[in-house]
Scaffold this active site. Structure first.
Site, mmCIF file in Angstrom:
data_model
loop_
_atom_site.group_PDB
_atom_site.id
_atom_site.type_symbol
_atom_site.label_atom_id
_atom_site.label_comp_id
_atom_site.label_asym_id
_atom_site.label_seq_id
_atom_site.Cartn_x
_atom_site.Cartn_y
_atom_site.Cartn_z
ATOM 1 N N HIS A 11 -12.711 -3.244 -8.394
ATOM 2 C CA HIS A 11 -11.366 -2.680 -8.022
ATOM 3 C C HIS A 11 -10.944 -3.108 -6.603
ATOM 4 O O HIS A 11 -10.642 -2.255 -5.863
ATOM 5 C CB HIS A 11 -11.355 -1.149 -8.340
ATOM 6 C CG HIS A 11 -9.814 -0.727 -8.297
ATOM 7 N ND1 HIS A 11 -8.692 -1.516 -8.570
ATOM 8 C CD2 HIS A 11 -9.382 0.538 -8.479
ATOM 9 C CE1 HIS A 11 -7.629 -0.772 -8.635
ATOM 10 N NE2 HIS A 11 -8.184 0.398 -8.685
ATOM 11 N N ARG A 35 -1.290 1.878 -1.023
ATOM 12 C CA ARG A 35 -1.452 0.752 -2.257
ATOM 13 C C ARG A 35 -0.387 0.063 -2.306
ATOM 14 O O ARG A 35 -0.421 -1.030 -2.531
ATOM 15 C CB ARG A 35 -1.703 1.650 -3.461
ATOM 16 C CG ARG A 35 -3.074 2.309 -3.826
ATOM 17 C CD ARG A 35 -4.233 1.509 -3.966
ATOM 18 N NE ARG A 35 -4.024 0.472 -4.834
ATOM 19 C CZ ARG A 35 -4.201 0.472 -6.056
ATOM 20 N NH1 ARG A 35 -4.992 1.697 -6.395
ATOM 21 N NH2 ARG A 35 -4.123 -0.403 -6.933
ATOM 22 N N ASP A 74 -15.303 9.385 -6.596
ATOM 23 C CA ASP A 74 -14.524 8.833 -7.860
ATOM 24 C C ASP A 74 -15.059 9.330 -9.071
ATOM 25 O O ASP A 74 -15.835 10.260 -9.036
ATOM 26 C CB ASP A 74 -14.531 7.416 -7.985
ATOM 27 C CG ASP A 74 -13.890 6.661 -9.024
ATOM 28 O OD1 ASP A 74 -12.739 7.397 -9.477
ATOM 29 O OD2 ASP A 74 -14.310 5.728 -9.675
ATOM 30 N N CYS A 127 -9.971 7.445 -4.746
ATOM 31 C CA CYS A 127 -9.028 6.251 -5.279
ATOM 32 C C CYS A 127 -8.079 7.114 -6.096
ATOM 33 O O CYS A 127 -6.877 6.515 -6.020
ATOM 34 C CB CYS A 127 -9.691 5.256 -5.867
ATOM 35 S SG CYS A 127 -10.690 5.861 -7.466
#
Ligand code: CP
Ligand code: NVA
Length: 303
Positions: free
Chosen positions: A127, A290, A222, A262
């Site tokens: 990612h 982001r 995560d 995330c």
């Protein structure tokens, strides 16, 4: 007067003129382009997304371009047109493609066959765009990349793989604390370790979450069940129970540690509410970044 084109015969007087005009447009294609201005991003998403989709789309618009969301089920891709052919066709229309895919091989196949830049918007192995925002957030909070220990607690998934690579490149120590059998990919771990030898960071994998978090400046987690792994839910929730990031675990971290994720988060599973809502948590700054890093990435690829 309004004119329709329903049949070829509706162009009986000017079919050749329309073609001549089209040739002119083809020649002028890149005339009004500068960096990202007027450029188009095609975004293929095989899986759901909030942050990646909206940040890329907003970034492209704010940089003077345009983005098109492409659901494979609405494309011929969903009816068997190959990834390679899709790549070649899209290369003729748009200027950059982002692809969130189930299989890393398909992202590689798209990139191999596209003549325009391709961005991996998450697959089963990596990612990368999330990593840019993560380390930007770390830099904003800690003003450095090295002399920092990141503890990633949980599944050795796409995020774990990419965090090791990001840490290795920037000189951040990364310790993965994961159950036996759920370690990050061996080849990526080796690659990260090889890079870290030059940048002076340490990449470690341990099976004890407490050992991972000990004196960590950054505690990261995560989801335990990544998109596409829904069938493994019961099995994984059992294995990962003791890898929850909760107040007892973060007590081992450095006093001014930051908590990162995330997102999306599953409160009560990989992280407790009190940790993600604590003053140490930077998850929403990380999410906002982001957008800014999507701009950094798009501008870099298009100028
Ligand atoms: N972190 C992340 O990539 O989120 P989305 O799945 O919402 O894009
Ligand atoms: N590991 C997660 C990350 C989501 C942003 C997944 O692949 O679903």
């Amino acid at each position: 007067m309004k004119r329709d084109i329903i049949s070829v015969l509706d162009m009986e007087d000017d079919l050749a003129d329309i073609i001549d005009l089209s040739i002119k447009f083809k020649r002028q294609r890149y005339q009004d382009y500068e960096g990202t201005y007027n450029r188009v991003l095609g975004m293929i998403f095989e899986k759901p997304s909030t942050r990646t989709r909206i940040s890329l789309e907003t970034a492209m618009v704010q940089l003077g371009g345009h983005a098109i969301y492409l659901n494979p089920n609405d494309m011929q891709l969903g009816r068997g047109e190959t990834v390679a052919d899709t790549a070649r066709v899209l290369s003729g229309f748009v200027d950059v493609i982002s692809y969130r895919a189930f299989k890393h091989e398909n992202v590689l196949e798209l990139a191999k066959n596209a003549t325009i830049p391709v961005i991996n918007a998450l697959d089963d192995v990596e990612h990368p765009v999330q990593i840019v925002a993560d380390f930007m957030t770390i830099y904003e909070k800690k003003h450095r990349y090295s002399n920092l220990k990141m503890a990633y607690v949980g599944d050795g998934n796409n995020m774990a793989n990419s965090l090791m690579l990001g840490g290795a490149l920037l000189g951040t120590d990364v310790t993965i604390g994961c159950p036996r059998g759920y370690e990050p990919r061996k080849d990526i771990t080796e690659k990260a370790r090889a890079i870290s030898r030059d940048t002076g960071s340490k990449i470690e994998i341990v099976n004890n979450p407490g050992e991972a978090v000990q004196d960590a400046d950054i505690v990261y987690t995560d989801v335990w069940i990544s998109m596409g792994e829904e069938k493994l839910k019961e099995q994984k929730e059992k294995v990962f129970g003791s890898y929850q990031v909760n107040s007892a675990l973060v007590e081992k971290a450095s006093k001014d540690y930051i908590f990162m994720h995330c997102l999306p988060a599953h409160r009560g599973l990989e992280v407790t509410d009190d940790v993600i809502e604590s003053l140490h948590s930077v998850v929403f700054q990380e999410a906002e970044n982001r957008l800014h890093t999507a701009k950094g990435i798009l501008y870099t690829l298009l100028s």
